[in-house]
Design a protein around this motif. Structure first.
Motif, short mmCIF file in Angstrom:
data_model
loop_
_atom_site.label_atom_id
_atom_site.label_comp_id
_atom_site.label_asym_id
_atom_site.label_seq_id
_atom_site.Cartn_x
_atom_site.Cartn_y
_atom_site.Cartn_z
N CYS A 239 1.92 -2.64 -1.77
CA CYS A 239 1.53 -3.02 -3.13
C CYS A 239 0.02 -3.22 -3.24
N ARG B 295 11.69 -6.54 2.73
CA ARG B 295 10.36 -6.72 2.17
C ARG B 295 9.24 -6.46 3.18
N HIS C 18 6.18 -4.42 2.31
CA HIS C 18 6.13 -4.20 0.86
C HIS C 18 4.82 -4.72 0.26
N ASP C 19 4.42 -5.91 0.70
CA ASP C 19 3.20 -6.51 0.15
C ASP C 19 1.98 -5.66 0.48
N LEU D 26 -1.62 0.31 -3.33
CA LEU D 26 -1.44 0.99 -4.62
C LEU D 26 -2.22 0.30 -5.73
N THR D 27 -2.26 -1.02 -5.71
CA THR D 27 -3.02 -1.75 -6.73
C THR D 27 -4.51 -1.45 -6.63
#
Length: 656
Positions: free
Chosen positions: A500, A493, A496-497, A503-504
């Motif tokens: 994200c 992970r 990963h955050d 992309l968000t």
């Protein structure tokens, strides 16, 4: 009874480093499907045998990057055009240069050999098409207004089709030396044309994401296939003419044209495929990125070529068309091919003194400056030398490439073999005790970090700025304790955050721009994208606007031009490509208006609309002058980007 192994429909065959610098062009031999020629920024033309790692022959002589290459039908001659406008023809069997042709004033974009003679047609960025004779050059009249991207001879050798950036396809009568017909209809640059192998039919593919089919008897459009996933760069008819193959971004599509329909879609991870060939019921596709060339194979026996219409796995919104009652029956006239090869034409009058060659001086100099370096004598003799000798046995046919098993099939077969009990006849060998063997000392060394490239290519196999090792569990070392599940998951992970969040945020920004566009006009949505201060959002929006030139207005240019200047200086190749496309559209549509407005005398009285237009023209002129210096500095680059910047520099010449 052994279970048959399911094999792949499409697979990657090989990847090679083809040149010491970037590859700029390549072509497959259509007769064998096994010979590959590549041209590079190192000014060389290299020849390869598909699925073999070593170069067969390297041809030298050009003094600028090779922009276009083409093999003749028997694969005995090769022609290469350079960035400087020169053309060289080599005899591959004799391993020597035949001729050097001068006459073009800009880089060569397209070449083709006549099917029944030693003729060559050449198209250039100087918009000229040269009369197809190896021994001399004559310009065909009424050429295109922009760069000629593709040339193809008809199967009977009587016609020549040309495609250009001016959105048109033209058909030329070689006997009369004049244009027969012009086919308008595309709304973007036309990249490729291809004649049907038997019927009077022509296919053209464009950057407007359409393929059009033209009837060469009635000189009108037969059908138009829309909704391609990207610009159409490579098309090929099946040898029997039953269908058309289109090499799209990461897929192969099979089309019919009366009526227009898609028979099949095969996913192939080849990126932007550059050329296609067919051999042994296999389609060979080749693509290049930087100095690497990759080859791919599609098993055509498992591809639907007639009958049932396929649903597109990516875009499935088009209505299905009914198939024709008898698709095998020819609907139009068929080419009449000559029974013997054409005799060599008489020498015609050259255009200028610069195109006349002295056999005693120029040809000797060509021999000195151009060399054919045979780097693999065994492969060279196997491919080229048997053509010169009398063979008492039939020629050996090339075998189809073996298809690899589907993912998972090989593992299952291996596991099944391992699960089998050993027979009594198995020989048991003693296993040595490896622990008592002395081990060489291990010297710990830290690998040097991989440098990030100066220009990040648009097509790449791994993300830039991210390390795959950061997302994978660490390598287990025997001396260390095994990782628990929580530790392994935390390493997976890692990062990963953050990804994200990125992309968000981008998705939210694009939703904002889309909402503004639906409630307002294009200018308001572009202003909102610029206000977000994220170049990726600007690029996404421009890629849409560039597809429809009618959306462009003068006030939109004032907002976009400063963003284009940023895109041209970006390290991302895709950003630079988008910026160049937008700048070219602005120059073609608005530069004449801007220069005319600034040169016009002041009006009498008060004309508010004219004053506003004049203010916008002055602002655009100032921004274009700022960009022109950047374009000029990049026009000396080699490869595809250098060619684009040189074209933009020519378009901006009127600013001075």
């Amino acid at each position: 009874m052994a279970t048959p192994v399911v094999t792949k429909t499409a697979w990657k065959l090989q990847e090679i480093v083809a040149h010491a610098s970037n590859v700029s062009s390549l072509v497959l031999g259509k007769a064998s499907g096994r010979l590959l020629a590549t041209g590079g920024d190192d000014c060389r033309v290299n020849l390869w045998s598909i699925n073999k790692p070593n170069c067969i022959m390297s041809l030298t002589g050009h003094t600028s990057p090779v922009e276009s290459v083409r093999l003749n039908t028997p694969e005995e001659l090769i022609v290469a055009g350079s960035q400087s406008g020169s053309i060289r023809v080599w005899d591959l069997e004799a391993a020597k240069i035949l001729r050097t042709l001068m006459g073009h004033k800009a880089n060569i974009c397209s070449l083709d050999f006549h099917p029944y003679g030693e003729f060559v047609a050449s198209g250039s960025q100087d918009t000229n098409i040269k009369d197809p004779r190896v021994s001399s050059c004559c310009v065909l009249p009424q050429g295109h207004s922009q760069a000629v991207r593709c040339l193809r001879f008809s199967p009977d050798g009587k016609w020549l089709a040309s495609a250009a950036d001016d959105h048109t396809v033209k058909l030329w009568d070689l006997t009369a030396g004049k244009m027969m017909s012009e086919f308008p209809g595309h709304t973007g640059p036309v990249n490729v044309v291809e004649f049907h192998p038997n019927e009077y039919l022509l296919a053209s593919g464009s950057s407007d994401r359409t393929i059009r089919f033209w009837d060469l008897e009635k000189f009108q459009v037969v059908s138009c296939i829309e909704g391609e996933p990207g610009p159409v760069r490579s098309v090929l008819f099946n040898p029997d003419g039953c269908c058309l193959y289109s090499g799209c971004q990461d897929s192969l599509r099979v089309y019919g044209w009366e009526p227009e329909r898609c028979f099949d879609v095969v996913l192939v991870n080849w990126g932007k495929v550059a050329d296609l060939a067919i051999c042994n019921d296999q389609l060979i596709g080749v693509a290049f990125s930087q100095s690497n060339v990759s080859s791919y194979v599609v098993d055509l026996t498992r591809v639907t070529r007639t009958g049932t219409v396929a649903r597109d796995p990516v875009q499935d919104h088009r209505p299905l068309a009914q198939p024709p009652p008898n698709p095998s029956a020819p609907l139009r006239r068929i080419y009449e091919r000559p029974s013997t090869t054409c005799s060599k034409p008489q020498r015609v009058k050259q255009n200028s003194e610069s195109e006349r060659r002295s056999p005693s001086s120029e040809d000797d100099r060509d021999e000195r400056e151009s060399r054919a370096e045979i780097q693999n004598a065994e492969d060279y003799n196997e491919i080229f030398q048997p053509k010169n000798s009398i063979s008492r046995t039939p020629p050996r046919r090339s075998e189809p490439f073996p298809a690899p098993p589907e993912d998972g099939e090989l593992d299952a077969a291996t596991a099944k073999e391992a699960a089998k009990p050993s027979s009594a006849m198995d020989v048991q060998f003693p296993v040595p005790n490896l622990e008592v063997l002395p081990r060489p000392p291990v010297v710990a060394s830290t690998p040097a970090p991989k440098a990030e490239p100066a220009i990040i290519p648009a097509t790449r196999n791994e993300p830039i700025g991210l390390k795959a090792s950061d997302f994978l569990p660490a390598v287990k070392i025997p001396q260390q304790a095994e990782l628990v599940d929580e530790d392994a998951m935390s390493q997976i992970r890692k990062g990963h955050d953050t990804m994200c969040v990125v992309l968000t945020s981008r998705h939210k920004n694009l939703d904002t721009v889309r909402a503004v566009w639906t409630t307002g006009d294009i200018k308001t949505s572009v202003d909102s994208a610029v206000a977000i201060n994220d170049l990726s959002v600007v690029v996404d929006l421009l890629n849409i606007v560039n597809q429809k030139a009618s959306l462009w207005k003068l006030d939109l240019c004032t907002t976009v031009l400063p963003q284009i200047e940023k895109l041209l200086q970006s390290k991302y190749e895709s950003y630079v490509q988008t910026g160049c496309t937008s700048l070219k559209l602005i120059l073609q549509r608005f530069l004449p208006l801007i220069t005319d407005m600034l040169a016009a005398p002041p009006s009498v009285g008060v004309d508010i609309s004219r004053e506003e237009r004049l203010h916008k023209c002055r602002l655009c002129y100032k921004q274009l002058k700022s960009i022109s210096g950047l374009v000029k500095s990049k026009s000396g680059l080699s490869g595809r980007h250098g060619s684009t910047f040189r074209e933009l520099h020519l378009l901006m010449a009127s600013l001075d």
